[in-house]
Design a protein around this motif. Structure first.
Motif, PDB file in Angstrom:
ATOM      1  N   TYR A 152      29.877   1.656  16.113  1.00 19.36           N
ATOM      2  CA  TYR A 152      29.434   3.264  16.867  1.00 19.36           C
ATOM      3  C   TYR A 152      27.847   1.623  16.744  1.00 19.36           C
ATOM      4  O   TYR A 152      27.552   1.403  16.638  1.00 19.36           O
ATOM      5  CB  TYR A 152      29.167   4.246  16.157  1.00 19.36           C
ATOM      6  CG  TYR A 152      30.055   4.823  15.959  1.00 19.36           C
ATOM      7  CD1 TYR A 152      30.706   4.593  14.853  1.00 19.36           C
ATOM      8  CD2 TYR A 152      30.991   5.779  16.933  1.00 19.36           C
ATOM      9  CE1 TYR A 152      31.641   5.471  14.722  1.00 19.36           C
ATOM     10  CE2 TYR A 152      31.775   6.921  17.393  1.00 19.36           C
ATOM     11  CZ  TYR A 152      32.347   6.375  16.110  1.00 19.36           C
ATOM     12  OH  TYR A 152      33.304   7.317  15.840  1.00 19.36           O
ATOM     13  N   GLN A 197      23.635   2.146  18.872  1.00 16.93           N
ATOM     14  CA  GLN A 197      22.868   2.991  18.675  1.00 16.93           C
ATOM     15  C   GLN A 197      21.683   1.656  19.536  1.00 16.93           C
ATOM     16  O   GLN A 197      20.300   1.364  18.619  1.00 16.93           O
ATOM     17  CB  GLN A 197      22.696   3.684  18.779  1.00 16.93           C
ATOM     18  CG  GLN A 197      21.241   5.186  18.147  1.00 16.93           C
ATOM     19  CD  GLN A 197      21.561   5.765  17.640  1.00 16.93           C
ATOM     20  OE1 GLN A 197      21.049   5.497  15.800  1.00 16.93           O
ATOM     21  NE2 GLN A 197      21.152   7.630  17.670  1.00 16.93           N
ATOM     22  N   GLN A 240      21.477   7.766  22.460  1.00 17.54           N
ATOM     23  CA  GLN A 240      23.022   8.471  21.045  1.00 17.54           C
ATOM     24  C   GLN A 240      23.608   7.440  21.071  1.00 17.54           C
ATOM     25  O   GLN A 240      24.001   6.353  21.313  1.00 17.54           O
ATOM     26  CB  GLN A 240      23.858   9.472  21.832  1.00 17.54           C
ATOM     27  CG  GLN A 240      24.862   9.311  23.530  1.00 17.54           C
ATOM     28  CD  GLN A 240      24.451   9.267  24.387  1.00 17.54           C
ATOM     29  OE1 GLN A 240      22.697   9.029  24.399  1.00 17.54           O
ATOM     30  NE2 GLN A 240      24.365  10.180  25.121  1.00 17.54           N
ATOM     31  N   MET A 241      24.245   7.224  19.423  1.00 20.87           N
ATOM     32  CA  MET A 241      25.860   6.627  19.409  1.00 20.87           C
ATOM     33  C   MET A 241      26.760   6.320  20.504  1.00 20.87           C
ATOM     34  O   MET A 241      27.292   7.273  20.720  1.00 20.87           O
ATOM     35  CB  MET A 241      25.252   7.201  17.789  1.00 20.87           C
ATOM     36  CG  MET A 241      25.364   7.266  16.964  1.00 20.87           C
ATOM     37  SD  MET A 241      25.626   6.609  14.894  1.00 20.87           S
ATOM     38  CE  MET A 241      25.638   8.573  15.092  1.00 20.87           C
TER      39      MET A 241
END
Lengths: 114, 116
Positions: free
Chosen positions: B35, B37, B42-43
């Motif tokens: 992921y 960020q 947000q992620m």
């Protein structure tokens, strides 16, 4: 597309008061999985709660949430905040059965003071 | 609880260079994730990986990105060449893999990448 909307920014409250963080989602799929992750300062995000069952309350470590598909919501609540609850809270969604990708909201920072 | 480790914790590189981010997942986990960020945002999901293959990827997973886990060692994210917009915190996660979407994903502490 799929998305998650959370209470924005910073929530400040006094120890002992109730906590409620809003989370709503959008997806075209009828059986989403919803999650709350918590991230304390200098730590990794970790799972707090998860649910995929409509109208069933799920609880962990004093927090609870109920998935309501009718309103596309998965609000996080706690009856009495503790100082240790100060953290960043993320609501997240996996839209459908076949996928595992988490779609995160922007996060809500909770600051609990004495 | 189970721990995911990420190496390095911080990385600064010049635009156009290659970078490899390393993830040591939980030992019996089979599914791996990256992921991204960006600061203040947000992620966002990049990719997941199972049994030697990319299973899902997002539009953020550009052609310059690749993932692998050779012989059960680190799960890596390679960016070649890097661009300024790759500056972000990259989180690795792993899950056991048999429970479907409700499998708990365990996250590492992130690698902070700065591309100059």
């Amino acid at each position: 597309g799929d998305s998650v909307t959370q209470t924005e920014g910073l929530v400040t409250l006094t120890e002992g008061l109730p906590v409620m963080l809003n989370c709503t989602y959008q997806t075209i799929y009828s059986n989403p999985f919803l999650f709350w992750y918590v991230q304390h300062l200098n730590e990794s995000p970790r799972l707090l709660l998860k649910s995929f069952t409509d109208n069933k309350r799920t609880e962990h470590q004093g927090f609870h949430a109920t998935l309501h598909k009718s309103s596309s919501s998965f609000h996080l609540q706690k009856s009495s905040a503790q100082l240790s609850d100060s953290a960043l809270y993320y609501c997240a969604l996996t839209p459908h059965q076949g996928g595992r990708a988490l779609i995160f909201g922007t996060g809500t920072t909770v600051s609990v003071s004495p | 609880g189970p721990k995911v480790l990420q190496i390095p914790s911080h990385q600064i590189i010049d635009m156009g260079q290659m970078v490899t981010l390393n993830c040591d997942p939980v030992s019996n986990h089979l599914y791996f994730y990256w992921y991204k960020q960006i600061l203040g945002q947000q992620m966002e999901f990049l990719v997941n990986f199972y049994n030697g293959k990319v299973m899902e990827k997002s539009k953020l997973f550009k052609d310059q990105f690749s993932v692998e886990r050779p012989d059960g060692s680190y799960f890596t994210l390679k960016i070649q060449p890097t661009a300024l917009e790759d500056s972000a915190v990259y989180f690795c996660a792993s899950s056991f893999g048999t429970g479907g979407p409700q499998d708990t994903q365990y996250f590492g502490p992130g690698t902070r990448l700065l591309v100059l």
